[in-house]
Design a protein around this motif. Structure first.
Motif, PDB file in Angstrom:
ATOM      1  N   VAL A  55       0.685  -0.796   0.174  1.00  0.00           N
ATOM      2  CA  VAL A  55       0.331   0.033   0.163  1.00  0.00           C
ATOM      3  C   VAL A  55       0.895   1.041  -0.210  1.00  0.00           C
ATOM      4  N   TYR A  56       1.727   1.333   0.573  1.00  0.00           N
ATOM      5  CA  TYR A  56       2.753   2.326   1.016  1.00  0.00           C
ATOM      6  C   TYR A  56       4.194   2.406  -0.531  1.00  0.00           C
ATOM      7  N   CYS A  57       4.149   1.887  -1.463  1.00  0.00           N
ATOM      8  CA  CYS A  57       5.140   1.461  -2.766  1.00  0.00           C
ATOM      9  C   CYS A  57       4.208   1.668  -4.054  1.00  0.00           C
ATOM     10  N   MET A  58       3.590   0.386  -3.900  1.00  0.00           N
ATOM     11  CA  MET A  58       3.234  -0.089  -5.404  1.00  0.00           C
ATOM     12  C   MET A  58       1.410  -0.253  -5.351  1.00  0.00           C
ATOM     13  N   PRO A  59       0.565   0.870  -4.612  1.00  0.00           N
ATOM     14  CA  PRO A  59      -0.758   0.437  -4.392  1.00  0.00           C
ATOM     15  C   PRO A  59      -1.320  -0.336  -5.135  1.00  0.00           C
ATOM     16  N   GLU A  60      -2.316  -1.129  -5.662  1.00  0.00           N
ATOM     17  CA  GLU A  60      -3.533  -1.917  -6.721  1.00  0.00           C
ATOM     18  C   GLU A  60      -3.700  -0.816  -7.757  1.00  0.00           C
ATOM     19  N   GLU A  61      -3.955   0.394  -6.698  1.00  0.00           N
ATOM     20  CA  GLU A  61      -5.235   1.587  -7.448  1.00  0.00           C
ATOM     21  C   GLU A  61      -4.204   1.772  -8.555  1.00  0.00           C
ATOM     22  N   SER A  62      -3.117   2.311  -8.260  1.00  0.00           N
ATOM     23  CA  SER A  62      -2.083   2.724  -9.989  1.00  0.00           C
ATOM     24  C   SER A  62      -1.583   2.103 -10.129  1.00  0.00           C
ATOM     25  N   PHE A  63      -1.246   0.241  -9.846  1.00  0.00           N
ATOM     26  CA  PHE A  63      -0.142  -0.619 -10.060  1.00  0.00           C
ATOM     27  C   PHE A  63      -1.143  -1.512 -10.394  1.00  0.00           C
ATOM     28  N   GLY A  64      -2.268  -1.665 -11.605  1.00  0.00           N
ATOM     29  CA  GLY A  64      -3.071  -2.801 -11.607  1.00  0.00           C
ATOM     30  C   GLY A  64      -2.589  -3.500 -13.167  1.00  0.00           C
ATOM     31  N   LYS A  65      -3.977  -4.007 -13.477  1.00  0.00           N
ATOM     32  CA  LYS A  65      -3.624  -5.317 -14.425  1.00  0.00           C
ATOM     33  C   LYS A  65      -3.117  -4.162 -16.036  1.00  0.00           C
ATOM     34  N   ASP A  66      -4.051  -3.007 -16.230  1.00  0.00           N
ATOM     35  CA  ASP A  66      -3.206  -1.929 -16.878  1.00  0.00           C
ATOM     36  C   ASP A  66      -2.049  -1.452 -17.344  1.00  0.00           C
ATOM     37  N   ARG A  67      -0.997  -1.295 -15.930  1.00  0.00           N
ATOM     38  CA  ARG A  67      -0.011  -0.687 -15.651  1.00  0.00           C
ATOM     39  C   ARG A  67       0.864  -1.397 -17.088  1.00  0.00           C
ATOM     40  N   VAL A  68       1.573  -0.498 -17.393  1.00  0.00           N
ATOM     41  CA  VAL A  68       2.848  -1.087 -18.048  1.00  0.00           C
ATOM     42  C   VAL A  68       4.050  -1.330 -17.846  1.00  0.00           C
ATOM     43  N   PHE A  69       5.039  -2.543 -17.890  1.00  0.00           N
ATOM     44  CA  PHE A  69       5.960  -1.840 -17.039  1.00  0.00           C
ATOM     45  C   PHE A  69       7.536  -2.005 -18.277  1.00  0.00           C
ATOM     46  N   LEU A  70       8.393  -1.886 -17.656  1.00  0.00           N
ATOM     47  CA  LEU A  70       9.443  -1.935 -18.919  1.00  0.00           C
ATOM     48  C   LEU A  70       9.954  -3.320 -20.001  1.00  0.00           C
ATOM     49  N   PRO A  71      10.155  -3.376 -20.524  1.00  0.00           N
ATOM     50  CA  PRO A  71      10.191  -4.051 -21.710  1.00  0.00           C
ATOM     51  C   PRO A  71      11.611  -4.705 -21.581  1.00  0.00           C
ATOM     52  N   GLN A  72      11.449  -5.802 -21.455  1.00  0.00           N
ATOM     53  CA  GLN A  72      12.772  -6.528 -21.001  1.00  0.00           C
ATOM     54  C   GLN A  72      13.857  -5.862 -21.844  1.00  0.00           C
ATOM     55  N   THR A  73      13.945  -5.779 -23.425  1.00  0.00           N
ATOM     56  CA  THR A  73      15.548  -5.259 -23.870  1.00  0.00           C
ATOM     57  C   THR A  73      15.750  -4.144 -23.649  1.00  0.00           C
ATOM     58  N   SER A  74      14.846  -2.956 -22.109  1.00  0.00           N
ATOM     59  CA  SER A  74      15.836  -1.548 -22.640  1.00  0.00           C
ATOM     60  C   SER A  74      16.346  -2.132 -20.745  1.00  0.00           C
ATOM     61  N   LEU A  75      16.146  -2.454 -20.270  1.00  0.00           N
ATOM     62  CA  LEU A  75      16.281  -3.540 -18.944  1.00  0.00           C
ATOM     63  C   LEU A  75      17.923  -3.382 -18.981  1.00  0.00           C
ATOM     64  N   LEU A  76      18.871  -2.678 -17.902  1.00  0.00           N
ATOM     65  CA  LEU A  76      20.349  -2.839 -18.474  1.00  0.00           C
ATOM     66  C   LEU A  76      21.099  -4.334 -18.075  1.00  0.00           C
ATOM     67  N   THR A  77      21.788  -4.366 -19.516  1.00  0.00           N
ATOM     68  CA  THR A  77      22.288  -6.457 -18.803  1.00  0.00           C
ATOM     69  C   THR A  77      23.543  -6.625 -17.463  1.00  0.00           C
ATOM     70  N   PHE A  78      23.555  -7.566 -17.564  1.00  0.00           N
ATOM     71  CA  PHE A  78      24.496  -7.886 -16.475  1.00  0.00           C
ATOM     72  C   PHE A  78      25.903  -7.117 -16.599  1.00  0.00           C
ATOM     73  N   GLU A  79      26.228  -7.793 -17.629  1.00  0.00           N
ATOM     74  CA  GLU A  79      27.428  -7.038 -18.118  1.00  0.00           C
ATOM     75  C   GLU A  79      27.542  -5.316 -18.106  1.00  0.00           C
ATOM     76  N   GLU A  80      26.159  -4.694 -18.827  1.00  0.00           N
ATOM     77  CA  GLU A  80      26.677  -3.181 -18.082  1.00  0.00           C
ATOM     78  C   GLU A  80      25.986  -2.977 -16.699  1.00  0.00           C
ATOM     79  N   ILE A  81      25.700  -3.642 -16.212  1.00  0.00           N
ATOM     80  CA  ILE A  81      25.526  -3.473 -14.680  1.00  0.00           C
ATOM     81  C   ILE A  81      27.144  -3.379 -14.106  1.00  0.00           C
ATOM     82  N   THR A  82      27.671  -5.002 -14.495  1.00  0.00           N
ATOM     83  CA  THR A  82      28.704  -4.584 -14.347  1.00  0.00           C
ATOM     84  C   THR A  82      29.713  -3.933 -14.541  1.00  0.00           C
TER      85      THR A  82
END
Ligand code: SAM
Ligand code: SF4
Ligand code: SF4
Length: 371
Positions: A55-82
């Motif tokens: 409730v204090y971070c990702m409440p269902e009202e704002s983070f419900g099923k219609d929420r769009v999260f980041l696509p896998q390709t936009s995430l940093l790879t492990f090599e980039e993070i390292t």
């Protein structure tokens, strides 16, 4: 069709691509900002997704099923993070915390931990490598995380009462599974293990003393976190914050406590020990006692944007530097330059003039930037 909500992570126009300084100095293992705070800790968000809806971070009202999260390709790879982590270590970072979202949802996280565990400080020491998790997948992953090189873990748990915990995590997740996760981490030899409880007035404040009693004398160090305003979707109110002083007062009324003096820079928790010698608790007073003057943390978002403050409205796009072919030396110089210009002290300013700060000005959610 309902309009899809777009994650804050898409508001990339807010993020500048860092300037590469003309003179490419070599790192010295130390860089300080405008307020003389060294760069010592890097928090890395591995995903903006989570299997909880606290409730204090990702409440269902704002983070419900219609929420769009980041696509896998936009995430940093492990090599980039390292690669970024290695650069930060050359500037003095000694501690890396993996977070999210829920970091254990990131596939093959053990591979990343193995890569990060190889890094050494400039004087040859191992890094402190830790992770913050809601504990839901810890029972099954504790041993492989330990084998990969994870030293420590922090597990979030807001109540021992199933009804309260389920209401707070928003997905009916039971307390017992988190407790199993804690035991599994301990059995695997990960330590120290901390337990974070966010205290929200009228929701779980009656759990302060039972939680303290439960973890007193155990291998787990309980820390109470003041409920923070982390963005518009949680509808934060000051009168729902239980000040740390009140948490300590309530516990001490049953189990006497004494303060532990700590002079460690960058320590966010104020520590208290039980007078009978059965361990300690911590309180994190992000709202009532800002600790900006000791803040030595940088944050790297899931898509490689560097934030110099949890509450920064904009960041610095390190992924763009990496993907445009900049060298380590160039990125390193850019990072040092950014840190030297850092003057953030949002919580301090906010405590000083709480009524004057525009809440809507903050643009980045905690689940994206990492707690
Ligand atoms: N999902 C993981 C977890 O819950 O531990 C890691 C990410 S979470 C954003 C990191 C930490 O931030 C957790 O301990 C969580 O309780 C805390 N947190 C989230 N929202 C908060 C808020 N509004 N006030 C204070 N702490 C908060
Ligand atoms: Fe998920 Fe952690 Fe946020 Fe809860 S606090 S919603 S577990 S990211
Ligand atoms: Fe650090 Fe910003 Fe939090 Fe202050 S408000 S402690 S500068 S992250």
């Amino acid at each position: 069709m309902p309009e899809k909500r777009i994650s804050m992570a898409y508001h990339r126009q807010l993020n500048a691509v860092p300037v590469i300084p003309a003179a490419l100095e070599s790192p010295t293992g130390f860089v300080a900002d405008m307020l003389a705070r060294p760069l010592q800790e890097l928090r890395i968000s591995l995903t903006d997704r989570c299997n909880f809806r606290c409730v204090y971070c990702m409440p269902e009202e704002s983070f419900g099923k219609d929420r769009v999260f980041l696509p896998q390709t936009s995430l940093l790879t492990f090599e980039e993070i390292t690669r970024i982590a290695r650069i930060f270590v050359t500037h003095g970072v000694q501690k890396i915390r993996l977070t999210g979202g829920e970091p254990l949802l990131r596939k093959h996280i053990e591979n990343l931990i193995e890569m990060l565990a190889q890094l050494k400080t400039p004087d040859g020491r191992d890094l402190e490598l830790t992770l913050t998790t809601n504990g839901s997948l810890l029972a099954q992953k504790a041993q492989s995380l330990k084998n990969a090189g994870l030293n420590r873990v922090t597990v979030s748990l807001d109540s021992l009462d199933d009804a309260i915990f389920k209401r707070m995590n928003g997905v009916d997740f039971p307390v017992s599974d988190v407790l199993h996760g804690l035991e599994a981490a301990h059995a695997a030899g990960i330590g120290p293990i901390k337990v974070n409880m966010v205290v929200k007035e009228g929701m779980n404040d009656q759990e302060i003393v039972p939680m303290a009693r439960h973890f007193k004398g155990s291998p787990f160090i309980l820390r109470f976190i003041e409920y923070m305003d982390v963005g518009g979707s949680i509808n934060w109110k000051m009168d729902e914050v239980v000040p740390s002083s009140e948490v300590v007062r309530r516990i001490a009324a049953h189990m006497p406590l004494e303060a532990i003096n700590s002079s460690l820079t960058g320590e966010t928790a104020e520590r208290w020990r039980y007078q009978d010698g059965s361990g300690e608790i911590g309180v994190i007073s992000s709202v009532t006692q800002a600790f900006c003057r000791d803040c030595v943390r940088a944050r790297l978002s899931t898509v490689g944007v560097l934030y110099t403050c949890l509450f920064a409205a904009s960041g610095h796009d390190l992924r763009a530097l990496m993907r445009s072919g900049k060298t380590d030396q160039e990125i390193s110089a850019a990072v040092a330059h950014l840190w030297r210009l850092r003057a953030d002290r949002y919580s301090e300013l906010r405590s000083a003039t709480i009524k004057d700060i525009d809440r809507t000005a903050r643009k980045i959610e905690m689940s994206y930037i990492g707690g």
